[in-house]
Design a protein around this motif. Sequence first.
Motif, PDB file in Angstrom:
ATOM      1  N   ASP A  87      16.891  13.748  93.967  1.00  0.00           N
ATOM      2  CA  ASP A  87      16.162  14.039  92.735  1.00  0.00           C
ATOM      3  C   ASP A  87      15.391  12.817  92.270  1.00  0.00           C
ATOM      4  N   ASP A  88      16.102  11.639  92.334  1.00  0.00           N
ATOM      5  CA  ASP A  88      15.460  10.391  91.902  1.00  0.00           C
ATOM      6  C   ASP A  88      14.184  10.151  92.697  1.00  0.00           C
ATOM      7  N   GLU A  89      14.270  10.397  93.974  1.00  0.00           N
ATOM      8  CA  GLU A  89      13.124  10.145  94.846  1.00  0.00           C
ATOM      9  C   GLU A  89      11.956  11.061  94.477  1.00  0.00           C
ATOM     10  N   LEU A  90      12.283  12.308  94.237  1.00  0.00           N
ATOM     11  CA  LEU A  90      11.244  13.286  93.861  1.00  0.00           C
ATOM     12  C   LEU A  90      10.625  12.886  92.517  1.00  0.00           C
ATOM     13  N   ASP A  91      11.521  12.471  91.553  1.00  0.00           N
ATOM     14  CA  ASP A  91      11.031  12.033  90.237  1.00  0.00           C
ATOM     15  C   ASP A  91      10.014  10.906  90.405  1.00  0.00           C
ATOM     16  N   GLN A  92      10.409   9.937  91.265  1.00  0.00           N
ATOM     17  CA  GLN A  92       9.540   8.776  91.441  1.00  0.00           C
ATOM     18  C   GLN A  92       8.190   9.176  92.042  1.00  0.00           C
ATOM     19  N   ARG A  93       8.254  10.077  93.011  1.00  0.00           N
ATOM     20  CA  ARG A  93       7.007  10.512  93.656  1.00  0.00           C
ATOM     21  C   ARG A  93       6.078  11.156  92.637  1.00  0.00           C
ATOM     22  N   ILE A  94       6.623  11.988  91.793  1.00  0.00           N
ATOM     23  CA  ILE A  94       5.795  12.681  90.799  1.00  0.00           C
ATOM     24  C   ILE A  94       5.267  11.701  89.763  1.00  0.00           C
ATOM     25  N   GLU A  95       6.170  10.778  89.327  1.00  0.00           N
ATOM     26  CA  GLU A  95       5.714   9.784  88.354  1.00  0.00           C
ATOM     27  C   GLU A  95       4.556   8.966  88.936  1.00  0.00           C
ATOM     28  N   THR A  96       4.683   8.601  90.208  1.00  0.00           N
ATOM     29  CA  THR A  96       3.617   7.852  90.874  1.00  0.00           C
ATOM     30  C   THR A  96       2.326   8.671  90.869  1.00  0.00           C
ATOM     31  N   LEU A  97       2.442   9.923  91.228  1.00  0.00           N
ATOM     32  CA  LEU A  97       1.269  10.801  91.272  1.00  0.00           C
ATOM     33  C   LEU A  97       0.590  10.893  89.913  1.00  0.00           C
ATOM     34  N   LEU A  98       1.457  10.997  88.853  1.00  0.00           N
ATOM     35  CA  LEU A  98       0.890  11.178  87.509  1.00  0.00           C
ATOM     36  C   LEU A  98       0.233   9.901  86.997  1.00  0.00           C
ATOM     37  N   ARG A  99       0.794   8.735  87.448  1.00  0.00           N
ATOM     38  CA  ARG A  99       0.212   7.469  87.016  1.00  0.00           C
ATOM     39  C   ARG A  99      -1.165   7.251  87.652  1.00  0.00           C
ATOM     40  N   ALA A 100      -1.342   7.697  88.901  1.00  0.00           N
ATOM     41  CA  ALA A 100      -2.613   7.485  89.645  1.00  0.00           C
ATOM     42  C   ALA A 100      -3.753   8.251  88.973  1.00  0.00           C
ATOM     43  N   GLU A 101      -4.951   7.766  89.221  1.00  0.00           N
ATOM     44  CA  GLU A 101      -6.120   8.424  88.645  1.00  0.00           C
ATOM     45  C   GLU A 101      -6.452   9.650  89.461  1.00  0.00           C
ATOM     46  N   HIS A 102      -6.255  10.792  88.894  1.00  0.00           N
ATOM     47  CA  HIS A 102      -6.604  12.026  89.592  1.00  0.00           C
ATOM     48  C   HIS A 102      -7.389  12.908  88.668  1.00  0.00           C
ATOM     49  N   ASP A 103      -8.320  12.239  87.849  1.00  0.00           N
ATOM     50  CA  ASP A 103      -9.068  13.035  86.881  1.00  0.00           C
ATOM     51  C   ASP A 103      -9.821  14.161  87.558  1.00  0.00           C
ATOM     52  N   GLY A 104      -9.795  15.189  86.904  1.00  0.00           N
ATOM     53  CA  GLY A 104     -10.552  16.314  87.438  1.00  0.00           C
ATOM     54  C   GLY A 104      -9.723  17.215  88.325  1.00  0.00           C
ATOM     55  N   ASN A 105      -8.563  16.678  88.764  1.00  0.00           N
ATOM     56  CA  ASN A 105      -7.703  17.564  89.577  1.00  0.00           C
ATOM     57  C   ASN A 105      -7.087  18.602  88.629  1.00  0.00           C
ATOM     58  N   PRO A 106      -7.400  19.835  88.840  1.00  0.00           N
ATOM     59  CA  PRO A 106      -6.905  20.867  87.905  1.00  0.00           C
ATOM     60  C   PRO A 106      -5.383  20.988  87.909  1.00  0.00           C
ATOM     61  N   LEU A 107      -4.732  20.468  88.975  1.00  0.00           N
ATOM     62  CA  LEU A 107      -3.260  20.575  89.019  1.00  0.00           C
ATOM     63  C   LEU A 107      -2.558  19.532  88.134  1.00  0.00           C
ATOM     64  N   ARG A 108      -3.258  18.490  87.802  1.00  0.00           N
ATOM     65  CA  ARG A 108      -2.611  17.386  87.106  1.00  0.00           C
ATOM     66  C   ARG A 108      -2.045  17.755  85.742  1.00  0.00           C
ATOM     67  N   PRO A 109      -2.850  18.342  84.821  1.00  0.00           N
ATOM     68  CA  PRO A 109      -2.246  18.696  83.522  1.00  0.00           C
ATOM     69  C   PRO A 109      -1.074  19.654  83.667  1.00  0.00           C
ATOM     70  N   ALA A 110      -1.229  20.557  84.625  1.00  0.00           N
ATOM     71  CA  ALA A 110      -0.129  21.520  84.839  1.00  0.00           C
ATOM     72  C   ALA A 110       1.122  20.809  85.317  1.00  0.00           C
ATOM     73  N   LEU A 111       0.946  19.889  86.268  1.00  0.00           N
ATOM     74  CA  LEU A 111       2.099  19.139  86.805  1.00  0.00           C
ATOM     75  C   LEU A 111       2.741  18.294  85.709  1.00  0.00           C
ATOM     76  N   GLU A 112       1.825  17.669  84.874  1.00  0.00           N
ATOM     77  CA  GLU A 112       2.320  16.826  83.797  1.00  0.00           C
ATOM     78  C   GLU A 112       3.177  17.656  82.818  1.00  0.00           C
ATOM     79  N   ALA A 113       2.675  18.804  82.448  1.00  0.00           N
ATOM     80  CA  ALA A 113       3.402  19.672  81.507  1.00  0.00           C
ATOM     81  C   ALA A 113       4.723  20.145  82.112  1.00  0.00           C
ATOM     82  N   LEU A 114       4.626  20.498  83.389  1.00  0.00           N
ATOM     83  CA  LEU A 114       5.839  20.996  84.068  1.00  0.00           C
ATOM     84  C   LEU A 114       6.899  19.892  84.176  1.00  0.00           C
ATOM     85  N   PHE A 115       6.433  18.669  84.508  1.00  0.00           N
ATOM     86  CA  PHE A 115       7.371  17.549  84.659  1.00  0.00           C
ATOM     87  C   PHE A 115       8.030  17.228  83.322  1.00  0.00           C
ATOM     88  N   ASP A 116       7.201  17.323  82.262  1.00  0.00           N
ATOM     89  CA  ASP A 116       7.716  17.072  80.924  1.00  0.00           C
ATOM     90  C   ASP A 116       8.802  18.098  80.562  1.00  0.00           C
TER      91      ASP A 116
END
Lengths: 266, 127
Positions: A7-36
């Motif tokens: 779980d920790d590893e998955l958490d870290q991967r997602i946190e890394t993804l969310l920190r990176a600049e992926h503006d415009g990726n339509p999945l990002r806000p959804a992933l952010e909300a889901l992770f929250d």
Amino acid sequence: MSSRPDDDELDQRIETLLRAEHDGNPLRPALEALFDRYRTQQRLLDRLTRISDHFQQAERDRGLNYADRYQRKVRQIEKIVRISDRYQTMLRELNDRLHLISTRDELTGLPNRRYLLERLDTEISQVARNGGTFSVGLADIDHFKSVNDTRGHAAGDAVLAHTARCIQDSIRDYDVCARWGGEEFLILFPQCAEDDAFRLAERVRHVVEDQTRALGLSPAITLSIGVTEFQPGESLDATLKRADDALYRAKEAGRNRTVGSAPDGA
Amino acid sequence: MTTDNLNISETSSTPAIQANWEDGTVHMQGDSYPENSFELFQPVIDWVERFLREAKRPLRLELDLLYLNTSSIRALMDILDMLEEAHTRGTGISAVWRYDAANERVGQLAEEFKEDCTFPFEITART
């Protein structure tokens, strides 16, 4: 509650993804909300588990407390029972002692008058119910007064105790001899007609005389005895009166003898 | 309760009981086989409880008891338990059980009562 390494590893991967600049990726806000939402759920679950654990611990403590109190109560009750039993034993022994004291003659160790009176009552009831008969012998130490007068009361007491032992040794197991008073003894011969009682009384008389002669006592201790048989329907007093009269005749006739109460008795 | 002392007269089946607030003593003497031991001992238990709570002074228990029935044994053990608890909390507690030397069994029974007590508990034979 800590998460598993995966779980920790998955958490870290997602946190890394969310920190990176992926503006415009339509999945990002959804992933952010889901992770929250996932994070919130995770915290809730942790809290729930902690609370639940606390409750379990409290219940467990409560259970142990009950068990502990129960054990203490059991111990207390066991102790009360133990002490109570000992008090009862104490009272029982006291009761036995009082019974013995109230039914024995202290000087001779023989049953006392009260005890024999009760036995005679029982005997009369039994004769009334089942038939049969019984006799009594009233024995009196001859010239006892002179023993007391010439050799003192201690010697008199010794003579009484010795005579009592002789009588006790010479009667049958189921006969009862009581110290009736002073130097008088009353012997109950259960299931015994007068002629048999007469013979038994004679045996007692001989044993007492022989024993004291063997001891070299002078003058020898002798007994006069009046014997009589209980007559159905009569009172105990009537029986005892007849024995007393027979004893009187034995004394009159020169002592150291047994006299019966039958018309030609002797 | 208005009075600080307890004074219960002896009867043929109950002991004399005196509790003195000033002296900090409870004294029981005689036989104890009451019909209702709760009625007899509850005032004593209440008194001891109140003394331990309010007086903040040592308490001494003096016993000259001979025969106790089962419920009296229980009441006395409850009192001793209270004293033991007070003792472990630091209150000065002491007890004495006096008995007739001719009746050694009573002394042995006193020993039984003493068993779980860690405060000074004297058992003395009177001659």
